[in-house]
Design an enzyme around this catalytic site. Structure first.
Site, PDB file in Angstrom:
ATOM      1  N   ILE A   1       0.871  -1.171   0.000  1.00 46.39           N
ATOM      2  CA  ILE A   1       0.000   0.000   0.000  1.00 46.39           C
ATOM      3  C   ILE A   1       0.909   1.222   0.000  1.00 46.39           C
ATOM      4  CG2 ILE A   1      -0.305  -0.162   2.532  1.00 46.39           C
ATOM      5  CD1 ILE A   1      -3.139   1.081   2.040  1.00 46.39           C
ATOM      6  N   GLU A   2       0.841   2.007  -1.074  1.00 46.79           N
ATOM      7  CA  GLU A   2       1.860   3.031  -1.316  1.00 46.79           C
ATOM      8  C   GLU A   2       1.279   4.430  -1.297  1.00 46.79           C
ATOM      9  OE1 GLU A   2       5.370   4.108  -4.589  1.00 46.79           O
ATOM     10  OE2 GLU A   2       4.358   2.171  -4.650  1.00 46.79           O
TER      11      GLU A   2
END
Length: 264
Positions: free
Chosen positions: A158-159
Site C-alpha cells: 500500500i503506497e
C-alpha cells in the site's frame, strides 16, 4: 519467527503482532547485507534469484517482482512465476489483473499485489501523488483490497496513502499489508535499499529515509578512479610503467640465442 526461511503461513501469523522490515535489493551484496542485518523480507528482480542468492541470503523471505508490462497473458505470468519460485522465491509480486492474480493463486503461487499509488498505473489516480486523501478515494483503495482478498492474494503493498486510512484498512483485511509511505499502522515497512543507503540522485520520495550517504562515497571513489587512471597514463608516457617488477624475466643465454635466431 522460525530461524529458518519463513513461509507464507509464518508471515501471515505475524499480522497485527509486530512490524516487519522489507527492502528492495538488486545485488547479491545488498541481499547478503539484508540477511546479516536481520531484514525479514526483500523484494528482488527475478534475475537475482538462484543458488548464489540463497547462499548470500538463506533465510530472508524473497518476493521477486513480475513487473507489469513485461508479461501479457496469464500463461506468461504463470510461467515466470513458476521459474521465480523454483529459483528461490517465496512469493511473487504481481500488479496485473484480478484474473491473472486468481490464476496464479489457483496454481498455489503466493501473490503480493499493490494498492494506492501504483507507479505502473499512476495515470488512473492522477500521477505520482498520494492516493486516499478523500473518503471516496480511500473507499476505492478499500474496495481494491477486498477484490484482492477475493482473488486470493496473500499480501499487498500500500503506497503513499494517508497513515490513518492505511491503518484502518490494514486492521480490517486479512491481507498482509506492506507500507511504502503509508504510515506505521500496517504489517511491514518497505523501502528501497538505494534510499536507505543514500544512493538515490535527483528526486527523493517523501517517505524515504537515508541512513548513509553512498552517493558522496561514490563521488569520492570516482575522483580516485580518475586520478588513478591519470597516473597510469602519465607513467606510460614517462616510461615509469612497466617497471622491472612488472616484466617477465628471461635468462641471458636464452635471450642471446633467440636474438641470434631472429637476426640470422
Amino acid at each position: 519467527m522460525k530461524s529458518n526461511r519463513p513461509t507464507v503461513a509464518d508471515i501471515l501469523a505475524l499480522k497485527g503482532k509486530r512490524q516487519l522490515s522489507m527492502l528492495r535489493v538488486v545485488t547479491l551484496e545488498e541481499a547478503e547485507a539484508a540477511e546479516k542485518a536481520g531484514i525479514e523480507m526483500v523484494s528482488v528482480p527475478p534475475a537475482l534469484l538462484g543458488p548464489a542468492f540463497r547462499e548470500a541470503a538463506p533465510t530472508v523471505f524473497a518476493v521477486p517482482g513480475l513487473e507489469y508490462g513485461d508479461f501479457v497473458t496469464a500463461e506468461e505470468y504463470l510461467r515466470a512465476a513458476f521459474q521465480a519460485m523454483r529459483a528461490g522465491g517465496d512469493a511473487v509480486y504481481c500488479a496485473a489483473s484480478l484474473g491473472i492474480i486468481r490464476r496464479l493463486r489457483d496454481e498455489g503461487i503466493p501473490v503480493c499485489s499493490h494498492v494506492g499509488l501504483i507507479p505502473s498505473k499512476a495515470t488512473w489516480t492522477g500521477g505520482f501523488r498520494a492516493v486516499g486523501k478523500t473518503a471516496d478515494s480511500a473507499l476505492s483503495i478499500w474496495m481494491a483490497v477486498q477484490a484482492l482478498e477475493e482473488a486470493g492474494a496473500f499480501a499487498a503493498e500500500i503506497e503513499v496513502v494517508p497513515a490513518e486510512v492505511a491503518a484502518l484498512i490494514s486492521a480490517k483485511t486479512s491481507l498482509f499489508m506492506i507500507s511504502m509511505g503509508a504510515g506505521a499502522g500496517c504489517d511491514a515497512q518497505y523501502l528501497f535499499a538505494d534510499d536507505v543507503l543514500g544512493q538515490t540522485r535527483g528526486h527523493v520520495p517523501r517517505h524515504a529515509k537515508n541512513y548513509r550517504n553512498f552517493a558522496a562515497e561514490y563521488d569520492r571513489l570516482q575522483q580516485e578512479r580518475i586520478a588513478a587512471f591519470r597516473e597510469f597514463r602519465q607513467d606510460v608516457e614517462s616510461g615509469a610503467y612497466p617497471a622491472d617488477r612488472q616484466n617477465v624475466g628471461v635468462p641471458a643465454d636464452e635471450l642471446a640465442r633467440f636474438t641470434t635466431m631472429i637476426n640470422g
